[in-house]
Design a protein around this motif. Structure first.
Motif, PDB file in Angstrom:
ATOM      1  N   UNK A   1      -8.458  -5.624 -10.764  1.00 28.20           N
ATOM      2  CA  UNK A   1      -8.073  -6.327  -9.542  1.00 28.20           C
ATOM      3  C   UNK A   1      -9.020  -5.898  -8.432  1.00 28.20           C
ATOM      4  N   UNK A   2      -8.916  -6.469  -7.221  1.00 29.46           N
ATOM      5  CA  UNK A   2      -9.856  -6.118  -6.149  1.00 29.46           C
ATOM      6  C   UNK A   2      -9.698  -4.705  -5.606  1.00 29.46           C
ATOM      7  N   UNK A   3      -8.532  -4.086  -5.797  1.00 31.49           N
ATOM      8  CA  UNK A   3      -8.221  -2.851  -5.073  1.00 31.49           C
ATOM      9  C   UNK A   3      -9.206  -1.694  -5.277  1.00 31.49           C
ATOM     10  N   UNK A   4      -9.748  -1.455  -6.481  1.00 29.50           N
ATOM     11  CA  UNK A   4     -10.729  -0.366  -6.591  1.00 29.50           C
ATOM     12  C   UNK A   4     -11.942  -0.558  -5.690  1.00 29.50           C
ATOM     13  N   UNK A   5     -12.211  -1.794  -5.291  1.00 28.33           N
ATOM     14  CA  UNK A   5     -13.315  -2.069  -4.374  1.00 28.33           C
ATOM     15  C   UNK A   5     -12.841  -2.137  -2.920  1.00 28.33           C
ATOM     16  N   UNK A   6     -11.774  -2.885  -2.679  1.00 29.22           N
ATOM     17  CA  UNK A   6     -11.378  -3.161  -1.289  1.00 29.22           C
ATOM     18  C   UNK A   6     -10.694  -1.977  -0.620  1.00 29.22           C
ATOM     19  N   UNK A   7     -10.105  -1.053  -1.389  1.00 29.80           N
ATOM     20  CA  UNK A   7      -9.514   0.147  -0.782  1.00 29.80           C
ATOM     21  C   UNK A   7     -10.567   0.952  -0.014  1.00 29.80           C
ATOM     22  N   UNK A   8     -11.841   0.782  -0.379  1.00 27.55           N
ATOM     23  CA  UNK A   8     -12.902   1.544   0.278  1.00 27.55           C
ATOM     24  C   UNK A   8     -13.104   1.117   1.725  1.00 27.55           C
ATOM     25  N   UNK A   9     -12.497  -0.015   2.114  1.00 26.91           N
ATOM     26  CA  UNK A   9     -12.575  -0.448   3.514  1.00 26.91           C
ATOM     27  C   UNK A   9     -11.616   0.334   4.421  1.00 26.91           C
ATOM     28  N   UNK A  10     -10.695   1.057   3.805  1.00 26.75           N
ATOM     29  CA  UNK A  10      -9.685   1.795   4.573  1.00 26.75           C
ATOM     30  C   UNK A  10     -10.231   3.178   4.908  1.00 26.75           C
ATOM     31  N   UNK A  11     -10.349   3.445   6.180  1.00 27.66           N
ATOM     32  CA  UNK A  11     -10.866   4.740   6.625  1.00 27.66           C
ATOM     33  C   UNK A  11      -9.726   5.728   6.858  1.00 27.66           C
ATOM     34  N   UNK A  12     -10.040   7.006   6.735  1.00 27.05           N
ATOM     35  CA  UNK A  12      -9.100   8.089   7.047  1.00 27.05           C
ATOM     36  C   UNK A  12      -7.791   7.967   6.257  1.00 27.05           C
ATOM     37  N   UNK A  13      -7.921   7.666   4.986  1.00 27.91           N
ATOM     38  CA  UNK A  13      -6.737   7.598   4.128  1.00 27.91           C
ATOM     39  C   UNK A  13      -6.805   8.733   3.110  1.00 27.91           C
ATOM     40  N   UNK A  14      -5.741   8.862   2.335  1.00 29.45           N
ATOM     41  CA  UNK A  14      -5.686   9.914   1.320  1.00 29.45           C
ATOM     42  C   UNK A  14      -6.197   9.430  -0.040  1.00 29.45           C
TER      43      UNK A  14
ATOM     44  N   UNK B   1       0.811  -1.206   0.000  1.00 28.73           N
ATOM     45  CA  UNK B   1       0.000   0.000   0.000  1.00 28.73           C
ATOM     46  C   UNK B   1       0.853   1.269   0.000  1.00 28.73           C
ATOM     47  N   UNK B   2       0.567   2.151  -0.922  1.00 27.75           N
ATOM     48  CA  UNK B   2       1.196   3.459  -0.986  1.00 27.75           C
ATOM     49  C   UNK B   2       0.090   4.505  -0.915  1.00 27.75           C
ATOM     50  N   UNK B   3      -0.297   4.851   0.296  1.00 35.24           N
ATOM     51  CA  UNK B   3      -1.434   5.752   0.474  1.00 35.24           C
ATOM     52  C   UNK B   3      -1.118   7.190   0.066  1.00 35.24           C
TER      53      UNK B   3
ATOM     54  N   UNK C   1      -6.611  -5.076 -19.350  1.00 41.75           N
ATOM     55  CA  UNK C   1      -5.241  -5.408 -19.758  1.00 41.75           C
ATOM     56  C   UNK C   1      -4.306  -4.217 -19.620  1.00 41.75           C
ATOM     57  N   UNK C   2      -4.851  -3.071 -19.167  1.00 39.43           N
ATOM     58  CA  UNK C   2      -4.062  -1.839 -19.107  1.00 39.43           C
ATOM     59  C   UNK C   2      -3.929  -1.341 -17.669  1.00 39.43           C
ATOM     60  N   UNK C   3      -2.888  -0.530 -17.394  1.00 41.23           N
ATOM     61  CA  UNK C   3      -2.735   0.051 -16.056  1.00 41.23           C
ATOM     62  C   UNK C   3      -3.970   0.844 -15.654  1.00 41.23           C
ATOM     63  N   UNK C   4      -4.262   0.827 -14.359  1.00 47.25           N
ATOM     64  CA  UNK C   4      -5.432   1.528 -13.824  1.00 47.25           C
ATOM     65  C   UNK C   4      -4.976   2.669 -12.923  1.00 47.25           C
ATOM     66  N   UNK C   5      -5.849   3.657 -12.741  1.00 49.88           N
ATOM     67  CA  UNK C   5      -5.514   4.772 -11.856  1.00 49.88           C
ATOM     68  C   UNK C   5      -5.221   4.301 -10.435  1.00 49.88           C
ATOM     69  N   UNK C   6      -5.885   3.227 -10.017  1.00 51.87           N
ATOM     70  CA  UNK C   6      -5.683   2.688  -8.678  1.00 51.87           C
ATOM     71  C   UNK C   6      -4.247   2.234  -8.454  1.00 51.87           C
ATOM     72  N   UNK C   7      -3.534   1.916  -9.535  1.00 53.11           N
ATOM     73  CA  UNK C   7      -2.151   1.432  -9.413  1.00 53.11           C
ATOM     74  C   UNK C   7      -1.248   2.441  -8.709  1.00 53.11           C
TER      75      UNK C   7
END
Length: 358
Positions: A292-305, A261-263, A333-339
């Protein structure tokens, strides 16, 4: 109508017998191996080019029995084959099951989705520190919605001819009492998929024989991540699964975890994507799909940037009126903003595995 079996092999003989038992005849085998293009069990074995010639004169049903079914489908599409194409279901034949019940039609003009994950349970019974899905942050039970899953799988069937691998995971998927409903739906609509339940295995010894027998029948596999608590009962887990003949894979003992994670959100997305081991873990959630799961699962992290608008920009609505399987495959197949919120593989921070005490 001509019936043709693609694959002059032992599996082809089984299908030949099933076809003949249903009152139909097998007209040809077809095989890419020129050495086999003679006579096999009294039936002529022809080349794919010969199959194309015959298809110009007759209506053709082709039944693919080769293990390389994806390659054969691509080959038939490249040949502009116009007949009906069928595969043989992965689940085992039931007593008195008819030939028609053990095959499924393949639309060779649709693309294939290589991989799909679905979170059956968002919470977990182990709560590893550094969980990549942030399941250790869930303080209440979170289960996948079976009705939404049914509609989403139906929709994906409209968009893709098949999904190579489907993985039902968590959290811990065995916490969901409706897990059998999820794998039944997945198998019904994608009969040729490799379907796995990804688990820490701790609840396997308490599973009923009825559920395990159904998993064996439907060819549902376990992918068991061996954490320290799992290793203490691994022999018991294996014995239970082997008794019911359920296929399984056990990972090596997981002693090291990593933090990707690089918040701060300042990673270079191309570098993170190209060096990410999760870039092929395409994730489905309530009518939406992402690389990947990150665009969904990052929403579980509170008080992040984390910028939620950036996460949303990487999520594909599979119900959009102009949606196609080709478009989805291109997007994922392409890089995502979440990366930008993930460190590349060479900058990960490693630590010893441990349960989260919070």
């Amino acid at each position: 109508m001509k019936n043709v079996i693609f694959g002059a092999c032992e599996s082809g003989l089984s299908i030949k017998k099933a076809i003949q038992n249903s009152g139909m005849e097998v007209d040809y085998f077809v095989d890419n191996d020129c050495k086999k293009q003679t006579i096999y069990e009294g039936i002529e074995v022809i080349s794919p080019d010969k199959l194309n010639e015959i298809s110009e004169k007759y209506k053709i049903n082709v039944y693919i029995v080769c293990s390389s079914i994806d390659e054969i489908v691509i080959q038939l599409k490249g040949m502009r084959f116009s007949g009906n194409v069928y595969g043989v279901k992965k689940d085992k034949l039931k007593p008195n099951q008819t030939f028609i019940e053990c095959i499924y039609m393949i639309d060779i003009n649709k693309p294939q989705l290589s991989y799909l994950e679905y979170e059956v349970s968002g919470h977990c019974n182990l709560n590893c520190k550094g969980c990549t899905h942030f399941s250790n942050l869930e303080k209440k039970e979170i289960f996948g919605n079976i009705d939404n899953f049914l509609q989403d799988i139906k929709r994906l069937k409209e968009l893709f001819r098949g999904i190579k691998i489907i993985r039902l995971l968590g959290g811990e998927p065995l916490l969901n009492p409706e897990l059998p409903k999820f794998y039944r739906i997945a198998r019904k609509f994608f009969p040729d998929s490799k379907i796995q339940v990804v688990t820490n295995g701790l609840l396997i010894p308490t599973m009923s024989s009825e559920i395990l027998d159904e998993m064996e029948l439907l060819q549902i596999e376990f992918d068991i991540t061996q954490y320290l608590p799992t290793s203490r009962i691994i022999d018991k887990i294996k014995a239970k699964l082997e008794e019911r003949q359920v296929k399984y894979y056990v990972s090596p003992l997981v002693e090291i975890f990593f933090d990707r994670n690089n918040f701060n959100g300042d990673s270079k997305i191309e570098e993170s994507f190209s060096k990410c081991t999760s870039r092929g873990c395409h994730f489905l959630h309530n009518g939406k799909l992402a690389v990947c799961p990150r665009p969904f699962t990052f929403k579980r992290v509170e008080n992040s940037n984390i910028d939620n608008a950036l996460l949303e920009s990487d999520i594909i609505n599979i119900y959009d009126s102009n949606m196609s399987g080709e478009y989805i495959n291109e997007r994922i197949s392409k890089p995502a903003n979440t990366c930008r919120y993930c460190y590349p593989q060479n900058k990960l921070k490693y630590f010893r595995w441990q349960p989260d005490r919070n």
